[in-house]
Design a protein around this motif. Structure first.
Motif, PDB file in Angstrom:
ATOM      1  N   THR A 389      11.410  13.207  -1.071  1.00 48.48           N
ATOM      2  CA  THR A 389      10.428  13.813  -1.896  1.00 48.48           C
ATOM      3  C   THR A 389       9.279  11.852  -1.476  1.00 48.48           C
ATOM      4  N   GLU A 390       8.082  12.319  -2.350  1.00 44.99           N
ATOM      5  CA  GLU A 390       7.483  11.154  -2.557  1.00 44.99           C
ATOM      6  C   GLU A 390       8.033   9.873  -3.325  1.00 44.99           C
ATOM      7  N   ASP A 391       9.114  10.904  -4.556  1.00 42.22           N
ATOM      8  CA  ASP A 391       9.924   9.486  -5.561  1.00 42.22           C
ATOM      9  C   ASP A 391      10.824   8.640  -4.528  1.00 42.22           C
ATOM     10  N   GLU A 392      11.563   9.767  -3.633  1.00 46.07           N
ATOM     11  CA  GLU A 392      12.699   9.087  -2.461  1.00 46.07           C
ATOM     12  C   GLU A 392      11.872   8.119  -1.763  1.00 46.07           C
ATOM     13  N   LEU A 393      10.970   8.369  -1.330  1.00 44.66           N
ATOM     14  CA  LEU A 393       9.943   7.211  -0.106  1.00 44.66           C
ATOM     15  C   LEU A 393       9.577   6.237  -0.818  1.00 44.66           C
ATOM     16  N   ARG A 394       8.759   6.190  -1.877  1.00 39.06           N
ATOM     17  CA  ARG A 394       8.016   5.203  -2.668  1.00 39.06           C
ATOM     18  C   ARG A 394       9.663   4.484  -3.287  1.00 39.06           C
ATOM     19  N   GLU A 395      10.534   4.715  -3.595  1.00 39.33           N
ATOM     20  CA  GLU A 395      11.847   4.140  -4.076  1.00 39.33           C
ATOM     21  C   GLU A 395      12.311   3.394  -2.681  1.00 39.33           C
ATOM     22  N   ARG A 396      12.599   3.739  -1.376  1.00 37.98           N
ATOM     23  CA  ARG A 396      13.238   2.717  -0.296  1.00 37.98           C
ATOM     24  C   ARG A 396      11.825   2.708   0.144  1.00 37.98           C
ATOM     25  N   LEU A 397      10.561   2.692   0.543  1.00 40.81           N
ATOM     26  CA  LEU A 397       9.564   1.574   1.017  1.00 40.81           C
ATOM     27  C   LEU A 397       8.842   0.802  -0.013  1.00 40.81           C
ATOM     28  N   THR A 398       8.461   0.876  -1.315  1.00 41.55           N
ATOM     29  CA  THR A 398       7.639  -0.342  -2.549  1.00 41.55           C
ATOM     30  C   THR A 398       8.305  -1.501  -2.252  1.00 41.55           C
ATOM     31  N   PRO A 399      10.185  -1.788  -2.326  1.00 41.92           N
ATOM     32  CA  PRO A 399      10.754  -3.182  -2.472  1.00 41.92           C
ATOM     33  C   PRO A 399      10.142  -3.095  -0.454  1.00 41.92           C
ATOM     34  N   ASP A 403       5.845  -8.240  -1.816  1.00 40.40           N
ATOM     35  CA  ASP A 403       5.510  -9.428  -1.269  1.00 40.40           C
ATOM     36  C   ASP A 403       4.594  -9.249  -0.065  1.00 40.40           C
ATOM     37  N   ALA A 404       4.607  -7.721   0.063  1.00 40.18           N
ATOM     38  CA  ALA A 404       3.315  -8.104   1.403  1.00 40.18           C
ATOM     39  C   ALA A 404       2.109  -7.950   1.317  1.00 40.18           C
ATOM     40  N   SER A 405       1.029  -8.676   1.984  1.00 39.62           N
ATOM     41  CA  SER A 405      -0.534  -8.375   2.283  1.00 39.62           C
ATOM     42  C   SER A 405      -0.753  -7.114   2.712  1.00 39.62           C
ATOM     43  N   CYS A 406      -0.755  -5.975   1.813  1.00 38.40           N
ATOM     44  CA  CYS A 406      -0.373  -4.727   2.782  1.00 38.40           C
ATOM     45  C   CYS A 406      -1.082  -3.359   1.162  1.00 38.40           C
ATOM     46  N   PHE A 407      -1.838  -2.787   1.292  1.00 40.57           N
ATOM     47  CA  PHE A 407      -2.230  -1.403   0.147  1.00 40.57           C
ATOM     48  C   PHE A 407      -2.108  -0.177   0.858  1.00 40.57           C
ATOM     49  N   GLY A 408      -1.050   0.503  -0.213  1.00 35.40           N
ATOM     50  CA  GLY A 408      -0.575   1.778   0.864  1.00 35.40           C
ATOM     51  C   GLY A 408      -0.731   3.117  -0.475  1.00 35.40           C
ATOM     52  N   SER A 432      -8.437   2.818  -1.227  1.00 38.08           N
ATOM     53  CA  SER A 432      -8.906   2.672  -2.818  1.00 38.08           C
ATOM     54  C   SER A 432      -8.140   1.871  -3.487  1.00 38.08           C
ATOM     55  N   MET A 433      -6.976   1.711  -2.923  1.00 34.33           N
ATOM     56  CA  MET A 433      -5.927   0.819  -3.854  1.00 34.33           C
ATOM     57  C   MET A 433      -6.634  -0.465  -2.510  1.00 34.33           C
ATOM     58  N   ARG A 434      -6.986  -0.776  -1.902  1.00 35.00           N
ATOM     59  CA  ARG A 434      -7.802  -2.202  -0.989  1.00 35.00           C
ATOM     60  C   ARG A 434      -8.842  -2.235  -1.724  1.00 35.00           C
ATOM     61  N   ALA A 435      -9.995  -1.923  -2.006  1.00 36.49           N
ATOM     62  CA  ALA A 435     -11.198  -1.622  -3.094  1.00 36.49           C
ATOM     63  C   ALA A 435     -10.971  -2.000  -4.016  1.00 36.49           C
ATOM     64  N   LEU A 436      -9.830  -1.634  -4.539  1.00 38.34           N
ATOM     65  CA  LEU A 436      -9.677  -1.585  -5.715  1.00 38.34           C
ATOM     66  C   LEU A 436      -8.851  -2.913  -6.294  1.00 38.34           C
ATOM     67  N   GLY A 437      -8.362  -3.889  -5.649  1.00 34.13           N
ATOM     68  CA  GLY A 437      -7.764  -5.443  -5.541  1.00 34.13           C
ATOM     69  C   GLY A 437      -6.182  -4.389  -5.595  1.00 34.13           C
ATOM     70  N   ARG A 438      -5.359  -3.726  -5.405  1.00 33.32           N
ATOM     71  CA  ARG A 438      -4.185  -3.858  -5.518  1.00 33.32           C
ATOM     72  C   ARG A 438      -3.413  -3.647  -3.963  1.00 33.32           C
ATOM     73  N   PRO A 439      -2.943  -4.437  -3.835  1.00 28.96           N
ATOM     74  CA  PRO A 439      -1.946  -4.405  -2.886  1.00 28.96           C
ATOM     75  C   PRO A 439      -0.290  -4.755  -3.057  1.00 28.96           C
ATOM     76  N   GLY A 440       0.190  -4.790  -2.362  1.00 30.60           N
ATOM     77  CA  GLY A 440       1.684  -4.632  -2.183  1.00 30.60           C
ATOM     78  C   GLY A 440       2.313  -2.957  -3.405  1.00 30.60           C
ATOM     79  N   SER A 441       1.552  -2.195  -3.680  1.00 27.98           N
ATOM     80  CA  SER A 441       2.407  -1.249  -3.859  1.00 27.98           C
ATOM     81  C   SER A 441       2.471   0.270  -2.957  1.00 27.98           C
TER      82      SER A 441
END
Length: 553
Positions: A389-399, A403-408, A432-441
Motif C-alpha cells: 500500500t502507499e503507507d507501507e511503501l512510504r514506511e519502507r522507502l522513506t528511511p 539523507d539522499a539528495s533526491c525528490f520523490g 513538484s517537490m524538486r521545484a518546491l525544494g523538498r528533498p529526502g521525502s
C-alpha cells in the motif's frame, strides 16, 4: 636487484634487534649500512649526519667504500645527491658526473671519479619532522634504481633514523632509554606494517578471486589494517564504508587517501589506521587498487542483475501500447504477484548525472530483495513498483532516501492499465517537490499541496488550463518569464519587495517597476484576496510545468 616484502621485513627486524642490543655507536651504524647494502643490492652504502651550524652533511659510516677521501666527504646541504637527500628529499641519479640536473662541486666530483661511483640513491633520515642526515647507496656502474630498491631504502631510512638519533643521544642515559623505547615502537610498527601489507595483498586478492563485492572487500580489509576505510565518489559521497568489528580502545593515529584508478575514477579511498603517515599512505594506495577493481565489478554486476527489472518497468509503463509483447503482462504478474493494486514511486536525483543516479539506486536497491517489488532506472529517474500500500511503501522507502539528495513522488494504480497514468502522476509530484525544494521525502498528492491536487488525475491539461486562465496576459507579453518569476517571488515573500529582490538578485526598484507592469497586464486585484490565491497557485503550476516531463516509453 629486486627485493620482496618478506625480505625487507626480515632486514628491518635484524636492524631493530641491533638497535636494541648493540651498545657501541660505531658497531650499530656499521651494522646498518652493511645490512642496507645487502638488502638493496648495491656496491656501496653509507650514512651521513648533518651539521646544522655549518649547513653541511658529512659521511659518518660506510660499507664498500674504497678511498679515504670518499669516506670523508663533506658537502653543503642541497648540493649533489647526498646534499639533496640530507636536505630532506629522496634523491637519485643514474650517472652522477654527467648529470647536469645536480649541483656539482669540483673537489667532490674528483673524489667521486676516483672512487668510481656512477649511480647514487639517497633517502633522508627524518625523526619527528627533523632531518638528521641521509642513508645512501651507490653503484660503480650507471643505471636507474628499481621501484623495490627505492621503497626498501625509504623504509630502511625510517628505522636507520631512529638509530642515528639514538647514537646522537648516547651522552644522556635518560634520553638513550627513551629513544630505545621509541626505536622499539617504530621497529614493531614497521615490522607489523610490512606484515600487514603482505597479508592485505593476499586477502584482497582472495576476495576478488571469490568475486566478493566492494563492501565485503572493505570489511575484510579492516581485519588486517585495524582501522576504518571508506570509498568516496568524485563528489565526496560515500559509496561504501567499513569499520572493524572488534572493539578497539585506541583511536586512529593517521589518515590517508588514495585516488581510485581506471574506470572507477573519479573517487577516493580514505583510511584511518594506527600507523605512521607513510605506512598509512602505502596501505591506502594498495586498497585503492583493489577497491577500483571491486567497484567496477560491482557496477557490471548491477548492470546485468537489474537489466531484467528495467525491462519490466518499461513493459509496465507501456501497458497501453498495442505493440507491447503479450508476454509482458505475464512477466509483470510473476514479478509483482497476480492481484492487487500497485504503488509506484518515482525518485529524481538532485544531480542529473550518472554518479548521482547510481548513488540513488544503491540507496533503494535493498527494496528489490523483497518479493513483489521492482526497482529500476527509467528515463534518468529511479522507479519503485510494489504491491505494498502507499503507507507501507512510504514506511519502507522513506528511511532509505531521508539523507539522499533526491525528490520523490508516489501514486497508486488500481490496475495494470492505469500504471502509466500513476507513473506520470508520481513523476509530476516528484518534480513538484524538486521545484518546491523538498528533498529526502516521498510525497503524494496531499503533500504536493494545491499543485498536487491539480495533478491528481495525471492529466497535465488540467494544470495548463488553470495557468492559461490566470496568467495568459503575462505569458503573451515581452519578457513574460521575467514578469512571471517576479510575481512568484513577490507572492512567495508575502508581498515583501526587498525579500523578493534578494531572491531574484535584483534591485528593489526593478521589482517595483516589474510589479507595475504586472498590474497593467493582470489588473491590481491579482495581489488581493481570492484572486491572489488563484494567481499564486497558477504561478506555482507554471513553475512546475517546466520540470514535469510526460512518460514517453
Amino acid at each position: 636487484m629486486g627485493t620482496t616484502v618478506r625480505d625487507l621485513a626480515v632486514t628491518l627486524t635484524e636492524i631493530a634487534r641491533d638497535i636494541a642490543t648493540l651498545g657501541s655507536p660505531d658497531l650499530l651504524l656499521a651494522s646498518i649500512v652493511r645490512r642496507v647494502r645487502q638488502q638493496v643490492g648495491t656496491d656501496i652504502a653509507y650514512i651521513s649526519l648533518n651539521d646544522a651550524d655549518l649547513g653541511e652533511t658529512y659521511i659518518r659510516t660506510t660499507d664498500g667504500v674504497r678511498t679515504d677521501a670518499y669516506a670523508a666527504i663533506r658537502m653543503p646541504l642541497g648540493t649533489g645527491v647526498l646534499g639533496l637527500a640530507a636536505g630532506g628529499v629522496i634523491a637519485e641519479t643514474p650517472d652522477y658526473l654527467p648529470d647536469e640536473g645536480k649541483t656539482h662541486l669540483p673537489d667532490i666530483d674528483r673524489v667521486v671519479q676516483v672512487e668510481g661511483v656512477r649511480a647514487i640513491l639517497g633517502a633522508p633520515l627524518r625523526v619527528s619532522g627533523k632531518v638528521l642526515g641521509a642513508l645512501m647507496t651507490a653503484n660503480r656502474r650507471p643505471g636507474t634504481f628499481t621501484v623495490d630498491q627505492r621503497e626498501s631504502l625509504e623504509r630502511l631510512a625510517s628505522l636507520a633514523a631512529a638509530a642515528v638519533e639514538l647514537v646522537a643521544a648516547k651522552h644522556s642515559e635518560r634520553e638513550a632509554h627513551e629513544l630505545a623505547q621509541r626505536a622499539a615502537t617504530e621497529r614493531d610498527q614497521l615490522v607489523q606494517a610490512e606484515n600487514a601489507r603482505e597479508q592485505l595483498d593476499l586477502l584482497l586478492s582472495s576476495e576478488l578471486v571469490e568475486q566478493r563485492g566492494l563492501e565485503d572487500l572493505l570489511q575484510a580489509a579492516t581485519t588486517i589494517i585495524s582501522g576504518g576505510v571508506e570509498v568516496r565518489d568524485g563528489h565526496g559521497y560515500i559509496l561504501a564504508a567499513a569499520t572493524p568489528t572488534t572493539d578497539d580502545p585506541h583511536t586512529p593515529q593517521a589518515s590517508a587517501s588514495a585516488p581510485l584508478i581506471g574506470p572507477a575514477r573519479p573517487g577516493t579511498v580514505v583510511i584511518h589506521v594506527q600507523a605512521s603517515q607513510l605506512e598509512a599512505q602505502k596501505l591506502a594506495d594498495l586498497l585503492a587498487r583493489y577497491a577500483s577493481i571491486a567497484l567496477v565489478h560491482d557496477r557490471s554486476l548491477d548492470d546485468v542483475r537489474h537489466f531484467h527489472e528495467n525491462e519490466l518497468v518499461g513493459a509496465l509503463l507501456a501497458s497501453n501500447d498495442p505493440e507491447r509483447p503479450a508476454s509482458s503482462s505475464a512477466m509483470i504478474h510473476r514479478a509483482l504477484g497476480s492481484t492487487g493494486a500497485m504503488c509506484i514511486a518515482v525518485l529524481l536525483p538532485a544531480q542529473a548525472d550518472e554518479p548521482g543516479r547510481r548513488r540513488l539506486v544503491r540507496h533503494v536497491r535493498s527494496l528489490a530483495r523483497r518479493s513483489h517489488t521492482i526497482v529500476a532506472a527509467h528515463l534518468g529517474r529511479i522507479v519503485v513498483v510494489s504491491r505494498d500500500t502507499e503507507d507501507e511503501l512510504r514506511e519502507r522507502l522513506t528511511p532509505l532516501i531521508a539523507d539522499a539528495s533526491c525528490f520523490g513522488g508516489v501514486a497508486v494504480a488500481a490496475t495494470l492499465a492505469l500504471a502509466p497514468a500513476a507513473y506520470d502522476q508520481a513523476a509530476g509530484i516528484a518534480a513538484s517537490m524538486r521545484a518546491l525544494g523538498r528533498p529526502g521525502s516521498l510525497a503524494g498528492t496531499a503533500e504536493a499541496g494545491i499543485a498536487g491536487l491539480m495533478l491528481r488525475t495525471g492529466d497535465p491539461e488540467t494544470a495548463k488550463r488553470f495557468v492559461a486562465a490566470h496568467l495568459s496576459p503575462l505569458n503573451d507579453s515581452p519578457r513574460g518569464d521575467a514578469l512571471l518569476q517576479t510575481a512568484l517571488a513577490y507572492l512567495d515573500a508575502h508581498g515583501a519587495i526587498n525579500e523578493a529582490a534578494r531572491t531574484l538578485h535584483l534591485h528593489p526598484n526593478t521589482i517595483r517597476q516589474r510589479l507595475e507592469r504586472i498590474d497593467s497586464e493582470l489588473g491590481p486585484s491579482w495581489r488581493e484576496g481570492a484572486h491572489r490565491l488563484d494567481v499564486h497557485v497558477a504561478l506555482r503550476l507554471w513553475q512546475l510545468s517546466r520540470d514535469i516531463p510526460t512518460n514517453t516509453t
